[in-house]
Design an enzyme around this catalytic site. Structure first.
Site, mmCIF file in Angstrom:
data_model
loop_
_atom_site.group_PDB
_atom_site.id
_atom_site.type_symbol
_atom_site.label_atom_id
_atom_site.label_comp_id
_atom_site.label_asym_id
_atom_site.label_seq_id
_atom_site.Cartn_x
_atom_site.Cartn_y
_atom_site.Cartn_z
ATOM 1 N N ASN A 184 0.812 -1.222 0.000
ATOM 2 C CA ASN A 184 0.000 0.000 0.000
ATOM 3 C C ASN A 184 0.847 1.275 0.000
ATOM 4 O O ASN A 184 0.427 2.313 -0.519
ATOM 5 C CB ASN A 184 -0.993 0.004 1.165
ATOM 6 C CG ASN A 184 -0.334 -0.096 2.522
ATOM 7 O OD1 ASN A 184 0.729 -0.701 2.667
ATOM 8 N ND2 ASN A 184 -0.962 0.481 3.532
ATOM 9 N N GLU A 240 4.759 -3.525 12.452
ATOM 10 C CA GLU A 240 3.698 -2.510 12.356
ATOM 11 C C GLU A 240 2.547 -3.172 11.624
ATOM 12 O O GLU A 240 2.654 -3.482 10.438
ATOM 13 C CB GLU A 240 4.217 -1.270 11.617
ATOM 14 C CG GLU A 240 3.299 -0.068 11.728
ATOM 15 C CD GLU A 240 2.450 0.120 10.489
ATOM 16 O OE1 GLU A 240 1.234 -0.169 10.581
ATOM 17 O OE2 GLU A 240 2.973 0.541 9.456
ATOM 18 N N CYS A 254 -3.126 1.852 7.033
ATOM 19 C CA CYS A 254 -3.349 1.268 8.360
ATOM 20 C C CYS A 254 -3.835 2.298 9.370
ATOM 21 O O CYS A 254 -4.418 1.927 10.394
ATOM 22 C CB CYS A 254 -2.075 0.596 8.862
ATOM 23 S SG CYS A 254 -0.627 1.660 8.799
ATOM 24 N N GLU A 258 8.869 3.175 14.375
ATOM 25 C CA GLU A 258 9.646 3.536 13.198
ATOM 26 C C GLU A 258 9.625 5.047 13.054
ATOM 27 O O GLU A 258 8.614 5.696 13.317
ATOM 28 C CB GLU A 258 9.070 2.871 11.946
ATOM 29 C CG GLU A 258 9.206 1.360 11.986
ATOM 30 C CD GLU A 258 8.735 0.690 10.708
ATOM 31 O OE1 GLU A 258 9.473 -0.148 10.185
ATOM 32 O OE2 GLU A 258 7.620 1.008 10.244
#
Length: 483
Positions: free
Chosen positions: A153, A252, A286, A464
């Site tokens: 994505n 993640e 997300c 991150e």
């Protein structure tokens, strides 16, 4: 790239074909047409790539922080110079509108710039000892070989968000990009190659057998860290496998973000914000808000504004002028939209706009789904439980603050949440109670290369970006010295 020319494996500084000679097609999701081919690597190639990363580690880990920073800074400049080329490739391969693709390339480059500077901030500390003849100090050193597995994505920025800190820390790596977007990964690795990253420091395996490649990476004793972005189910499985060799893990995973609009908020402003963030990348993000809770006193105004904004979104191929909604990534994703809308309407939700697949004139693809607003969504509906990952805004009225906090937290996920309010006390009180790793207060874009990104609960481990992002790639060594 033709089927015969496909050389998308990058091992020890060389572009290679799969040992079997097998390739797989890469398609444009807007049309279904084949736009290229990728090498179909597997376990054998993965093991060779790991060995190359091991061989390169000693030399790379002993380079100076300034040398590593210089290479990352050069990669940053090259990526920006190729911004248009990379963005157009992303639009063709992944489907997102060209404007969003350009923004992603800039975001991807930001990680290179940020971690170029963070490389020069790696340091240890001195610690007082209870003994007069002893001194303590710490060193921070690279963990070793990193396995990086990235999603489709955000096919460029998720690579730089992982490889940027890995390079800065002195780690070598093996990248497994999503099989739906391997061409973006190839173009990204060419940026690193042209920036002067030495052979073997970054390696890449493209292939359709994600399970086999992933297992080879996480079960290897030579791989000392896994970094993964993708679904919660796969992330949990990889983390469990990684436990066998006690490697470092940062993952993640999925999200199911609540978007709460309190009665004192401006419903028009909140609805405009919801429209912008909900339909970004066709909802395939997300941190996309999945459950929109609006106080009943401003519910109708919010719905009216949101519906008007959604009605103005142009659907089409991502490189067409003015397009805001491109295709979903594949038929499975589109079928999920149909299933969630059918379930919601059967249980009493109202479709205010959209709610079906659409055809785009001159484009042959079948995965265009109309941006959709559902009203009167209830907690028993599928869309209230499962991550949507598509262009459906599901709106629920609420009456009480405690009630909406309970609803917002009633999920295994904990990545991002949003709230709109003009009251500082409400903002602080609710932020403290929401069990999420990222909170946007009157802000639909609480992300940056300079900020830590990550979730809690089943949305992941580790962070991150930001100054925490490089910590995931460093071990702390304590040194005791007798004097």
């Amino acid at each position: 790239m033709t089927q015969q020319q496909a050389q998308t494996l990058y091992i020890a500084g060389e572009w290679k074909s799969a040992e079997s000679g097998e390739t797989f097609p890469v398609t444009d999701p807007s049309s279904g047409e084949v736009i290229g081919y990728a090498s179909d690597g597997g376990v054998s190639e993965t093991e060779t790539a790991i060995a190359a990363a091991v061989d390169a580690f000693q030399a790379w880990s002993t380079t100076t922080a300034y040398q590593r920073a210089d290479i990352l800074s050069k990669a940053h400049r090259i990526m920006l110079e190729r911004r248009e080329e990379l963005a157009r490739l992303m639009t063709q391969e992944q489907g997102k509108p060209l404007r969003a693709a350009r923004n992603e390339v800039t975001y991807a480059a930001d990680f290179l710039s940020w971690f170029a500077e963070e490389a020069k901030r790696i340091g240890g500390i001195t610690i007082p000892s209870a003994r007069a003849d002893q001194r303590f100090m710490t060193m921070r050193q690279p963990v070793g070989v990193v396995a990086a597995i990235t999603p489709w994505n955000y096919p460029i920025s998720m690579i730089t968000r992982k490889l940027g800190p890995a390079l800065a820390a002195g780690c070598t790596s093996v990248l497994k990009p999503a099989s739906l977007t391997p061409l973006c990964a190839v173009a990204t690795l060419r940026v690193f190659e042209d920036a002067g990253v030495p052979a073997g420091v970054i390696n890449m395996i493209t292939g359709r057998s994600a399970s086999a490649i992933g297992t080879a990476l996480v079960e290897s004793k030579d791989v000392r860290k896994l970094t993964f972005t993708g679904s919660t189910a796969i992330g949990k499985r990889l983390a469990a496998q990684a436990a066998g060799t006690l490697k470092r893990v940062s993952v993640e995973l999925g999200g199911h973000a609540p978007f709460i609009v309190f009665p004192d908020a401006d419903p028009v402003r909140a609805a405009k914000g919801a429209a912008l963030v909900k339909f970004l990348n066709m909802g395939q993000a997300c941190i996309s808000p999945n459950r929109i809770y609006v106080h009943r006193s401003i519910y109708d105004t919010f719905l009216s504004t949101l519906t008007d904004r959604v009605a103005a979104l142009k659907i089409g191929r991502g490189d067409q002028d003015g397009v805001a909604i491109g295709p979903l990534i594949d038929d499975r994703a589109t079928e999920k939209m149909e299933s969630q809308v059918a379930d919601a309407t059967a249980k009493g939700a109202r479709v205010l706009i959209g709610g079906e697949r659409v055809t785009v004139e001159g484009v042959g693809g079948t995965n265009f789904y109309a941006p959709t607003v559902l009203a009167d969504v209830t907690p028993d509906m599928e869309i209230s439980v499962d991550e949507t990952f598509g262009p459906i805004a599901a709106v629920t009225p609420f009456d009480d603050e405690d009630e909406v906090i309970r609803l917002a937290n009633d999920t295994e996920y904990g990545l991002a949440a949003y709230l709109y309010t003009n009251d500082l006390s409400t903002a602080i009180r609710v932020t403290e109670q929401l069990r999420y790793g990222i909170i946007g207060v009157n802000d639909i874009n609480p992300t940056s290369a300079a900020a830590p990104f990550g979730g809690v609960k089943s949305s992941g481990l580790g962070r991150e970006g930001g100054d925490e992002g490089i910590d995931e790639y460093l071990d702390t060594k304590l040194v005791g010295i007798a004097v």
